[in-house]
Design an enzyme around this catalytic site. Structure first.
Site, PDB file in Angstrom:
ATOM      1  N   ASP A   7       0.839  -1.192   0.000  1.00  0.00           N
ATOM      2  CA  ASP A   7       0.000   0.000   0.000  1.00  0.00           C
ATOM      3  C   ASP A   7       0.872   1.240   0.000  1.00  0.00           C
ATOM      4  O   ASP A   7       2.080   1.178   0.251  1.00  0.00           O
ATOM      5  CB  ASP A   7      -0.952  -0.008   1.207  1.00  0.00           C
ATOM      6  CG  ASP A   7      -0.199  -0.140   2.527  1.00  0.00           C
ATOM      7  OD1 ASP A   7       0.537   0.801   2.880  1.00  0.00           O
ATOM      8  OD2 ASP A   7      -0.341  -1.176   3.191  1.00  0.00           O
ATOM      9  N   GLU A  30      22.560 -22.587 -18.342  1.00  0.00           N
ATOM     10  CA  GLU A  30      21.701 -21.485 -17.870  1.00  0.00           C
ATOM     11  C   GLU A  30      22.522 -20.301 -17.361  1.00  0.00           C
ATOM     12  O   GLU A  30      22.046 -19.171 -17.312  1.00  0.00           O
ATOM     13  CB  GLU A  30      20.798 -21.985 -16.736  1.00  0.00           C
ATOM     14  CG  GLU A  30      19.703 -22.913 -17.223  1.00  0.00           C
ATOM     15  CD  GLU A  30      18.855 -23.465 -16.081  1.00  0.00           C
ATOM     16  OE1 GLU A  30      17.678 -23.768 -16.335  1.00  0.00           O
ATOM     17  OE2 GLU A  30      19.374 -23.595 -14.949  1.00  0.00           O
TER      18      GLU A  30
END
Ligand code: DGJ
Length: 732
Positions: free
Chosen positions: A536, A616
């Site tokens: 928030d 990777e």
């Protein structure tokens, strides 16, 4: 001046770049709300009010037999309970005699340069006084016991109007505030859609749209935190509004505790919205001479659709709500230990991970939960914020030094507000937890919540945190909170003040965060509450980023981050590349797609580096280089939602555009691979129609990319993603 007062008409008109907001003290000194919408002439908009005799809509005493004047019908700026207005109201006060009927009348105003601040509460701020103006309108209760000061902050260039309310008891007796909301806006005409963002743990902020009904459409939280379930941000639009066009109003609450937001259509087709602290767990005992300030609500309007509304909040919150060094400084790419080792680690394992991370180009190593007290499972340890050196096999200084020797920064996790019953702290101070005498408390994740309304409790925890921070080289702190609050009772307060505990708790939280923020200005703070349970605008004043969700599945994150983007900037969205199959959903997604999604946020990794495959490694190294290259574009560029994942499009896309329109980054994730289908087309936004852009070696006019669109390559694996850099031709 962005605030105009017309003495003849008694109208106050607030002006921002695109919007205009107007109130009027009428002939009975009632403060009416007369207009909110597109900027235009500062005319007296009260001409739009219909005065008529409506049955069962009573009349204030002073209007005599004028049955056309009723507060049940009039658009009001701050309606109060018991005034003859039977719609949802903003204020309810219990008087010393036990009654609640109240009437307010206009008593004066003040206009000041600069933006007001609120004691102990987060607010949008102006860098300089010239950026903002403040209007304070004072209303007085007709029984002459208290004032209500309505605060308005007008940030003209940011296109934002903020509101807060101060209630001042100037009587000889205490008053009880049973409800004190922060904003109320009445719309006399038109139908409205309300767009809210609901969810649950691991599925936060899903967009939902409803027509405001006759009756009430309300959302809120009474969980002691703003919550995963509903977010204290909503958008009101005309039914025709889209992402690109139409009237949109944003309402954002700068508060991290219980909240209520509602929209309601009345018998005369008028719409009222209100927003503020949820009255369920709230009753403030206001002593003579005391003032109570409500948290701030930030409102914005645009006629340019939902995306433009989001951009207003993105700019304002990034630059005028977030504070400190990391408001603008580039934040390090991090590796967080949680999803790889949880609480099962020792110092050796962490150093191994950190070595791999350094090799990959990661800049910050974060040791999550499990390093303190007795903490191998989540049933014990919270409250004991001292390093478990036996578990680590070293002290924190040694660990942080080793990590720094690898060229990385070091970060650490805390959950300061909670306590396990199996902890030294609880054994010593069991009364420090929120508990109701004579009742067993509700546990959440096997833990209780500390009474943060108490200064002694906060001080103890803060001292412990500071001791840890001072004992080692620590550049980052994750502040977590992993349950909803219950058993709201503080052992130190008298019965008549127990209704204050939930709000005092949040004030205590803010007080502690402020102290931490001031004492460690170079510390990067990340908020968290089981992921996005306290995502928030209140928290963003203290922590410039918040872990967006405990769900790290890239495909689920599309929807979570999409919903979050309506009210919050990309720079605040904590997002990581995690392992595959995903821990929460078991879904398999390409490593590049996980990075594409995490790049629409703060970007980091949360996987076991020892399991990274050799092939990777260069991919991850390149991702980090690429993220750093696009950092400014992503964090400071204008963000465009190109599709909605809720519509399940074949391809879901979003875009970052540099303010000068010279560069953009188009990001697309293939959600489906329809067989034998045409290539997916995405229409870009925000480019200069007249500029020529290079896209993958081809030149296109901006208008073509926006009107015709761009054809996305065929996906060859499930959930393949594309990051397509678009740059103005011949740019230096
Ligand atoms: C919840 C957070 O969201 C996770 O990232 C992790 O920090 C755990 N808590 C640790 O308990």
């Amino acid at each position: 001046m962005a605030i105009l007062f017309n003495e003849t008409t008694s109208t106050f008109t607030l002006l921002t770049k695109q919007s205009m907001y107007q109130m009027k003290a009428d002939k009975y000194d009632v403060l009416l709300h007369t207009y909110y919408g597109k900027k235009g002439a500062a005319y007296d908009y009260s001409y739009l009010i219909t005065y008529a005799d409506h049955g069962f809509s009573g009349n204030p005493y002073e209007v005599g037999d004028d049955r056309t004047y009723s507060l049940d019908v009039l658009p009001q700026e701050y309606p109060v309970y018991g005034s003859g207005d039977y719609r949802p109201t903003a204020l309810k006060i219990r008087y010393p005699d036990g009654s609640c009927a109240c009437e307010l009348r206009y008593a004066g105003y003040q206009i000041k340069k600069g933006k007001y601040a609120l004691p102990g509460l987060p607010t949008v701020y102006a860098e300089e006084d010239s950026q903002a103006d403040t209007l304070v309108i004072t209303l007085e209760d007709t029984r002459k016991l208290f004032f209500v000061h309505l605060y308005y902050g007008v940030l003209e260039d940011l296109d934002l109007i903020t509101r807060s309310v101060c209630i001042e008891n100037h009587s000889e007796s205490p008053l009880y505030l049973e409800q004190a909301l922060s904003t109320c806006v009445d719309f006399q005409h038109g139908d409205y859609h309300i767009h809210t963002f609901y969810g649950r743990h691991m599925k936060e902020r899903t967009q939902q749209t409803n027509l405001i009904p006759h009756g009430i459409q309300s959302i809120g939280s009474s969980r002691g935190a703003s919550s995963h379930q509903h977010n204290p941000f909503f958008v009101l639009t005309s039914p025709q509004a889209t992402e690109d066009v139409g009237d949109c109003y944003g309402f954002s609450f700068l508060y991290s505790g219980d909240f209520l937001a509602l929209g309601s259509k009345d018998q005369f087709e008028q719409t009222r919205i209100v927003m503020g602290i949820h009255p369920d767990n709230f009753c403030w005992h206001l002593e003579p001479g005391e003032r109570f300030y409500t948290p701030e609500a930030a409102m914005a309007y645009t006629a340019q659709g939902m995306n433009a509304l989001s951009q207003i909040y993105h700019r304002a919150y990034r630059h005028n709500l977030c504070r400190g060094k990391f408001k603008t400084a580039r934040r390090p790419v991090l590796l967080n230990s949680w999803e790889s080792v949880y609480m099962n680690f020792d110092g050796k394992k962490l150093i191994e991970m950190a070595k791999d991370a350094a090799d990959l180009g990661i800049e910050l190593f974060v040791m999550d939960d499990g390093w303190f007290g007795k903490r191998d499972l989540d049933v014990s340890g919270l409250g004991d914020w001292y390093v478990n050196e036996n578990k680590l096999g070293c002290n924190l200084r040694e660990l942080s030094d080793e990590i720094h020797a690898l060229g990385m920064q070091f970060g650490i996790w805390f959950e300061p507000e909670c306590i396990n019953e199996d902890s030294d702290l609880y054994r010593k101070h069991s009364d420090w937890a929120l508990k109701v005498p004579g009742k067993t408390p509700v546990r959440g994740r096997c833990q209780l919540v500390l009474d943060f309304s108490r200064e002694d409790v906060r001080e103890h925890i803060l001292n412990q945190i500071c001791q840890v921070l001072d004992s080692a080289r620590i550049e980052y702190l994750k502040w977590d909170f992993n349950r909803s609050i219950s058993d709201i009772y503080s052992a130190l307060l008298p019965p008549e003040k127990q209704g204050e505990v939930a709000h005092r708790y949040i004030l205590g939280l803010y007080d502690m965060l402020e102290k931490l923020f001031c004492r460690y200005p170079d510390l990067l703070l990340e908020g968290c509450s089981g992921g996005g349970g306290r995502f928030d605008a209140g928290m963003l004043y203290y922590t410039p980023q918040i872990w967006c969700s405990d769900n790290t599945d890239a495909i689920d994150r599309l929807s979570i981050q999409y919903g979050t983007s309506f009210g919050y900037p990309i720079s605040t969205v904590g997002a990581h590349v995690s392992q595959c199959p995903n821990e929460q959903t078991g879904r398999i997604t390409p490593l590049e797609t996980r990075a594409t999604v995490a790049m629409a946020g703060t970007f980091g990794y949360e996987l076991d580096t020892s399991e990274i495959k050799p092939e990777e490694k260069p991919i991850i190294q390149n991702q980090i280089v690429e993220f750093k290259k696009y950092y400014d574009l992503i964090q400071d560029g204008l963000y465009y939602r190109l599709t909605s994942p809720e519509d399940l499009p074949a391809c879901h896309g979003w875009e970052f555009v540099k303010e000068d329109k010279s560069e953009a980054l188009l990001c697309v994730v293939a959600l489906q691979i329809p067989p034998n289908a045409s290539r997916c087309r995405i229409q870009l936004k925000g480019l200069d129609e007249n500029k020529i852009y290079l896209v993958e070696g081809e030149a296109y006019p901006g208008s073509v990319l926006m009107n015709g669109g761009y054809l996305i390559p065929h996906a060859t694996v499930e959930y393949e993603s594309f990051r397509i850099h678009i740059v103005e031709k011949n740019r230096d």
